[in-house]
Design a protein around this motif. Structure first.
Motif, PDB file in Angstrom:
ATOM      1  N   LEU A 190      27.578  29.669   2.134  1.00 52.84           N
ATOM      2  CA  LEU A 190      28.953  29.802   1.647  1.00 52.84           C
ATOM      3  C   LEU A 190      29.939  29.424   2.747  1.00 52.84           C
ATOM      4  CD1 LEU A 190      31.079  30.615  -0.388  1.00 52.84           C
ATOM      5  CD2 LEU A 190      30.637  33.022   0.175  1.00 52.84           C
ATOM      6  N   ALA A 204      31.547  34.506   5.216  1.00 53.43           N
ATOM      7  CA  ALA A 204      31.485  34.577   3.756  1.00 53.43           C
ATOM      8  C   ALA A 204      32.328  35.722   3.208  1.00 53.43           C
ATOM      9  CB  ALA A 204      30.028  34.723   3.311  1.00 53.43           C
ATOM     10  N   GLN A 221      36.574  28.414  -4.030  1.00 47.98           N
ATOM     11  CA  GLN A 221      35.223  28.483  -3.465  1.00 47.98           C
ATOM     12  C   GLN A 221      34.448  29.651  -4.056  1.00 47.98           C
ATOM     13  OE1 GLN A 221      34.069  26.075  -0.998  1.00 47.98           O
ATOM     14  NE2 GLN A 221      32.208  26.882  -1.962  1.00 47.98           N
ATOM     15  N   TYR A 225      30.940  29.817  -6.130  1.00 44.10           N
ATOM     16  CA  TYR A 225      29.849  30.696  -5.726  1.00 44.10           C
ATOM     17  C   TYR A 225      29.387  31.556  -6.907  1.00 44.10           C
ATOM     18  CZ  TYR A 225      27.042  33.973  -3.048  1.00 44.10           C
ATOM     19  OH  TYR A 225      25.992  34.731  -2.578  1.00 44.10           O
TER      20      TYR A 225
END
Length: 301
Positions: A190, A204, A221, A225
């Motif tokens: 990540l 992260a 983002q 994820y």
């Protein structure tokens, strides 16, 4: 009473649980970075000290990275590589002079959360470790499921499901395969993905916090994820059909996962959306679940 030992790469943590699951003692020491034999000695010393503190001999369970190979009885797949190829189970039993029950740390996490943790009372529990790697373990009726190859629950080394054009072929995993789930969903993954998209280097969990604070790039983002996590867990749900999925590891603190991922996995799970009753839960015991699960490998002690 029962002792559970969590053998980690940097620490050995032991705890004592009574018959009701109440913690009676705890001890943490650094994992020796010298030899395999020194690690055995440290584990034995922790057991002895815990028994001294509670004043009685206890059953002993051990949570370990990797797994015991059914073919050789030696440790395999451990990221603490000096354990690989070693008869850890036999050596611990010999050093302590008693039977010891041992299981993979992710399986112990699942056992802990299924026994008296976040998923207490659930029949089928999938425990997920989201951290520097991506691991998983299965508990059914509170007992760990190991499998014929001792790899049950290792979802992190399957390909990312339904990859999009910009997700092919993915990056190479340390296992040698391309595009493993771990290369998309680990903490370092990540962090790397966000840096590639934005030029900003953030941990992260800091990306998740920034998203909650209104950072648009971070929010985008995190949506990616959550989508990838939902796709990956949907495959597990379709095969295992668990009552609950419990997240552990450092990334389990990313609070948006618990609302968004179940919304997204509705598209992927082979069931009508309103009939998906699998729960996605944060852990009750967090970093202590490995040791607690190891202790519960002796449920009748």
């Amino acid at each position: 009473m029962r002792i559970g030992i969590d053998l980690g790469g940097t620490k050995i943590e032991g705890l004592v649980l009574d018959k009701d699951g109440t913690e009676r003692a705890r001890l943490r020491v650094p994992t020796p970075q010298t030899t395999y034999e020194d690690a055995i000695t440290s584990i034995v010393d922790v057991v002895r000290e815990l028994e001294r503190q509670v004043g009685t001999r206890c059953s002993v369970g051990l949570a370990t990275p990797g797994a015991i190979s059914p073919a050789t009885s030696l440790i395999k797949n451990a990221n603490s590589t000096r354990l690989n190829g070693r008869p850890l189970h036999r050596d611990i039993e010999h050093a302590l002079g008693r039977d010891v029950r041992m299981a993979n740390d992710a399986n112990c996490f699942a056992v802990s959360e299924a026994t008296d943790g976040a998923a207490a009372g659930c029949q089928i529990v999938f425990g997920v470790i989201l951290g520097t790697g991506v691991g998983g373990g299965i508990a059914i009726d509170g007992r760990p499921i190991t499998g014929a190859q001792a790899i049950a629950g290792e979802w992190g080394h399957n390909p990312l499901p339904q990859p999009r054009d910009d997700e092919r072929p993915g990056v190479r995993c340390y296992c040698g395969r391309m595009g493993c789930v771990e290369t998309w969903l680990s903490g370092p993954a990540l962090r790397r993905q966000f840096a590639e998209r934005t030029g900003r280097d953030m941990r992260a969990t800091d990306i998740a916090e920034a998203a909650l604070a209104g950072d648009t790039a971070a929010a985008d983002q995190m949506e990616l994820y959550c989508d990838r996590l939902a796709r990956s867990l949907a495959v597990v749900i379709n095969i295992l059909d668990p009552d609950a999925v419990v997240l552990g590891g450092g990334l389990s603190r990313m609070t948006q996962l618990y609302n968004r991922v179940p919304e997204l996995w509705k598209r992927e799970v082979f069931s009508e959306p309103d009939s998906i009753v699998t729960l996605l839960l944060p852990p009750k015991y967090g970093d202590s679940s490995g040791g607690r699960g190891a202790a519960w490998l002796w449920p009748d002690a």
